[in-house]
Scaffold this motif. Structure first.
Motif, PDB file in Angstrom:
ATOM      1  N   CYS A  73      32.428  52.687  26.905  1.00  0.00           N
ATOM      2  CA  CYS A  73      32.333  52.426  28.556  1.00  0.00           C
ATOM      3  C   CYS A  73      33.314  53.464  29.094  1.00  0.00           C
ATOM      4  O   CYS A  73      34.623  53.476  28.677  1.00  0.00           O
ATOM      5  CB  CYS A  73      32.492  51.028  28.817  1.00  0.00           C
ATOM      6  N   TYR A  74      32.973  53.890  30.190  1.00  0.00           N
ATOM      7  CA  TYR A  74      33.822  54.873  31.079  1.00  0.00           C
ATOM      8  C   TYR A  74      34.024  54.324  32.472  1.00  0.00           C
ATOM      9  O   TYR A  74      32.916  54.045  33.072  1.00  0.00           O
ATOM     10  CB  TYR A  74      33.626  56.351  31.105  1.00  0.00           C
ATOM     11  N   TRP A  75      35.273  54.074  33.005  1.00  0.00           N
ATOM     12  CA  TRP A  75      35.453  53.369  34.083  1.00  0.00           C
ATOM     13  C   TRP A  75      36.010  54.611  35.212  1.00  0.00           C
ATOM     14  O   TRP A  75      37.107  55.205  35.044  1.00  0.00           O
ATOM     15  CB  TRP A  75      36.287  52.190  34.017  1.00  0.00           C
ATOM     16  N   LYS A  76      35.639  54.316  36.413  1.00  0.00           N
ATOM     17  CA  LYS A  76      36.174  55.237  37.411  1.00  0.00           C
ATOM     18  C   LYS A  76      37.514  54.734  37.920  1.00  0.00           C
ATOM     19  O   LYS A  76      37.885  53.757  38.148  1.00  0.00           O
ATOM     20  CB  LYS A  76      34.869  55.273  38.375  1.00  0.00           C
ATOM     21  N   GLU A  77      38.388  55.919  37.889  1.00  0.00           N
ATOM     22  CA  GLU A  77      39.559  55.766  38.912  1.00  0.00           C
ATOM     23  C   GLU A  77      39.510  55.655  40.149  1.00  0.00           C
ATOM     24  O   GLU A  77      38.623  56.518  40.817  1.00  0.00           O
ATOM     25  CB  GLU A  77      40.675  56.827  38.361  1.00  0.00           C
TER      26      GLU A  77
ATOM     27  N   ASP B 237      29.526  42.398  26.128  1.00  0.00           N
ATOM     28  CA  ASP B 237      31.010  43.196  25.797  1.00  0.00           C
ATOM     29  C   ASP B 237      31.295  43.834  26.954  1.00  0.00           C
ATOM     30  O   ASP B 237      32.366  43.832  27.263  1.00  0.00           O
ATOM     31  CB  ASP B 237      31.061  43.994  24.536  1.00  0.00           C
ATOM     32  N   VAL B 238      30.410  44.518  27.673  1.00  0.00           N
ATOM     33  CA  VAL B 238      30.763  45.036  29.041  1.00  0.00           C
ATOM     34  C   VAL B 238      31.261  44.078  30.150  1.00  0.00           C
ATOM     35  O   VAL B 238      32.114  44.300  30.820  1.00  0.00           O
ATOM     36  CB  VAL B 238      29.448  45.925  29.794  1.00  0.00           C
ATOM     37  N   GLU B 239      30.495  42.794  29.839  1.00  0.00           N
ATOM     38  CA  GLU B 239      31.262  41.689  30.890  1.00  0.00           C
ATOM     39  C   GLU B 239      32.354  41.366  30.609  1.00  0.00           C
ATOM     40  O   GLU B 239      33.340  41.120  31.425  1.00  0.00           O
ATOM     41  CB  GLU B 239      30.253  40.471  30.672  1.00  0.00           C
ATOM     42  N   ILE B 240      32.823  41.246  29.311  1.00  0.00           N
ATOM     43  CA  ILE B 240      34.217  40.896  28.863  1.00  0.00           C
ATOM     44  C   ILE B 240      35.174  42.252  29.225  1.00  0.00           C
ATOM     45  O   ILE B 240      36.320  41.794  29.811  1.00  0.00           O
ATOM     46  CB  ILE B 240      34.174  40.975  27.158  1.00  0.00           C
ATOM     47  N   LEU B 241      34.840  43.415  29.235  1.00  0.00           N
ATOM     48  CA  LEU B 241      35.675  44.635  29.603  1.00  0.00           C
ATOM     49  C   LEU B 241      35.878  44.458  31.184  1.00  0.00           C
ATOM     50  O   LEU B 241      36.994  44.789  31.741  1.00  0.00           O
ATOM     51  CB  LEU B 241      34.981  45.824  29.269  1.00  0.00           C
ATOM     52  N   SER B 242      34.643  44.116  32.048  1.00  0.00           N
ATOM     53  CA  SER B 242      34.881  44.165  33.258  1.00  0.00           C
ATOM     54  C   SER B 242      35.867  42.959  33.567  1.00  0.00           C
ATOM     55  O   SER B 242      36.673  43.171  34.438  1.00  0.00           O
ATOM     56  CB  SER B 242      33.534  43.774  33.792  1.00  0.00           C
ATOM     57  N   ARG B 243      35.891  42.030  33.073  1.00  0.00           N
ATOM     58  CA  ARG B 243      36.919  40.980  33.520  1.00  0.00           C
ATOM     59  C   ARG B 243      38.315  41.387  33.111  1.00  0.00           C
ATOM     60  O   ARG B 243      39.111  41.264  33.807  1.00  0.00           O
ATOM     61  CB  ARG B 243      36.613  39.437  32.757  1.00  0.00           C
TER      62      ARG B 243
ATOM     63  N   ILE C  21      39.426  44.640  32.794  1.00  0.00           N
ATOM     64  CA  ILE C  21      39.854  45.548  33.763  1.00  0.00           C
ATOM     65  C   ILE C  21      40.252  45.213  34.992  1.00  0.00           C
ATOM     66  O   ILE C  21      41.147  45.449  35.564  1.00  0.00           O
ATOM     67  CB  ILE C  21      38.958  46.627  33.858  1.00  0.00           C
ATOM     68  N   ALA C  22      39.299  44.148  35.492  1.00  0.00           N
ATOM     69  CA  ALA C  22      39.756  43.627  36.932  1.00  0.00           C
ATOM     70  C   ALA C  22      41.138  42.880  36.770  1.00  0.00           C
ATOM     71  O   ALA C  22      41.960  42.955  37.875  1.00  0.00           O
ATOM     72  CB  ALA C  22      38.777  42.562  37.363  1.00  0.00           C
ATOM     73  N   ARG C  23      41.455  42.249  36.049  1.00  0.00           N
ATOM     74  CA  ARG C  23      42.909  41.653  35.587  1.00  0.00           C
ATOM     75  C   ARG C  23      43.693  42.512  35.367  1.00  0.00           C
ATOM     76  O   ARG C  23      45.218  42.177  35.873  1.00  0.00           O
ATOM     77  CB  ARG C  23      42.728  40.562  34.657  1.00  0.00           C
ATOM     78  N   CYS C  24      43.901  43.639  34.567  1.00  0.00           N
ATOM     79  CA  CYS C  24      44.882  44.433  33.961  1.00  0.00           C
ATOM     80  C   CYS C  24      45.067  45.674  34.367  1.00  0.00           C
ATOM     81  O   CYS C  24      46.046  46.466  34.353  1.00  0.00           O
ATOM     82  CB  CYS C  24      45.004  44.222  32.402  1.00  0.00           C
ATOM     83  N   PHE C  25      43.791  46.423  34.916  1.00  0.00           N
ATOM     84  CA  PHE C  25      43.733  47.909  35.128  1.00  0.00           C
ATOM     85  C   PHE C  25      43.315  47.654  36.810  1.00  0.00           C
ATOM     86  O   PHE C  25      42.213  47.978  37.099  1.00  0.00           O
ATOM     87  CB  PHE C  25      42.974  48.576  34.177  1.00  0.00           C
TER      88      PHE C  25
END
Length: 387
Positions: free
Chosen positions: A225-229, A291-297, A299-303
């Motif tokens: 997964c790639y996440w936008k800055e 796993d994408v749902e885990i990552l979303s949570r 990232i919302a908390r830590c990034f």
């Protein structure tokens, strides 16, 4: 059908097979590298732009192997004339009192690997745009960084061919006949060699079945997964943002890892270090996105500087052993068949050493490293009767 003869045949032209073939050709062995797909391809475990390189491991044996691995990566850079590595540092985060984090920390200290322990009060000063979880410790292994994966595979293959090695792609193996001389049949050729190395990633067991052996390997499909800055460049290689591994995140049981934005401008790569079991030939039917749902949570908390919805989702396959250590061994029944398998999502950085020891085994030499952690016997797996 023509019968071609070699000193060694290597099955699978991912990074492990390519480095094995590279070492064999440099040892003046007539070597054939066989690949079932047309190169380059994205069906296995070695494709994509980037991987993490690090010495931060719990186990001393990986740390020791990584010392020489860095040297061999630098050697390949010189031989191929391409840049394969950027040092960004590796940020390790995890529960300060947790066994995993303490083990990595002590192994780094014991082996005198350059690392900086970050105190909580100074964390944001050194690592902006990241929220450190309460109770987590943090350290930066300064030698860690980014490997350029596709470029590395091409470089190893190019040097291999420069030493007289032969690559045949688009040739799926249909039969392996063991013996003092091993015969390999594909849909369009028949080849014989004094030794065979199987580095077929997710297809290791289907090939090993020709030799009466099955290893306890699971194939997992990983969503890459790639996440936008939110602010372009905030997490980029150019801004010297490090790679990271989050051990024991609150959201899940497995690690989360990430690399600074690089291959896709403005997108940071953050992935969950496991996935759902799949058949490698039916991978596109595996559509689990938990796993994408885990990552979303996470990232919302830590990034906070990333949009917590992935902009790009690609896929990769892990081939995983029960203990997540590799298989680097001779076949229990046929000493001239050598197996490299089960790289469990962390083998890319070690591929120069993996290729070296597999080539040594195939040439009948004593391996440069103690391979007992990677023995087939640890699984109590024996060939079927009659072999």
């Amino acid at each position: 059908m023509a019968l071609e003869e070699y000193d060694c045949i290597v099955l699978g032209a991912g990074i492990q097979g390519s480095f094995t073939a590279y070492h064999l050709a440099k040892s003046k062995k007539k070597t054939l590298l066989l690949e079932q797909f047309v190169l380059p391809h994205s069906r296995g475990s070695s494709h994509g732009q980037t991987r993490i390189i690090r010495k931060a491991y719990k186990e001393d044996f990986y740390v020791h192997m990584m010392e020489e691995s860095y040297e061999l990566w630098a050697q390949l850079e010189r031989e191929a004339g391409v840049k394969l590595l950027t040092r960004t540092g590796l940020l390790m985060m995890g529960p300060e009192d947790g066994r995993e984090f303490r083990l990595v920390k002590s192994t780094l200290q014991k082996n005198r690997i350059p690392a900086v322990v970050l105190q909580r009060h100074e964390f944001s000063q050194h690592i902006p745009n990241v929220n450190l979880t309460p109770g987590d410790g943090a350290l930066v292994e300064t030698t860690g960084g980014v490997l350029y994966a596709d470029r590395a595979v091409r470089a190893a293959q190019m040097v291999f061919q420069g030493h007289g090695g032969v690559i045949r792609d688009g040739e799926k193996v249909v039969e392996i006949v063991p013996g003092n001389v091993v015969t390999v049949k594909t849909g369009s050729g028949m080849y014989r060699a004094r030794s065979l190395v199987i580095t077929a990633g997710p297809w290791a067991n289907p090939l090993l079945m020709h030799t009466g052996l099955r290893l306890p390997l699971k194939v997992l499909k990983i969503n890459v997964c790639y996440w936008k800055e939110k602010v372009p460049g905030a997490y980029s290689v150019n801004s010297r943002f490090p790679c990271f591994i989050q051990m024991q995140p609150k959201e899940a049981e497995n690690d989360i890892y990430g690399l600074p934005s690089n291959e896709y401008p403005g997108l940071m790569k953050v992935c969950y270090h496991t996935g759902s079991e799949t058949d490698p030939d039916q991978r596109d039917r595996q559509t689990d996105k938990s796993d994408v749902e885990i990552l979303s949570r996470y990232i919302a908390r830590c990034f906070p500087g990333l949009v917590p919805v992935p902009a790009v989702v690609e896929s990769c396959l892990y081939t995983v052993t029960p203990d997540c250590h590799f298989v680097l061994d001779r076949h229990p029944a046929y000493s001239n068949i050598v197996i490299g398998a089960g790289f469990s999502g962390h083998g890319f950085k070690l591929s120069p050493i993996v290729g070296k020891v597999l080539s040594e085994l195939s040439m009948g030499q004593a391996p440069s490293y103690d391979l007992s952690p990677f023995s087939i016997r640890r699984f109590h797996t024996l060939p079927k009767s009659g072999l």
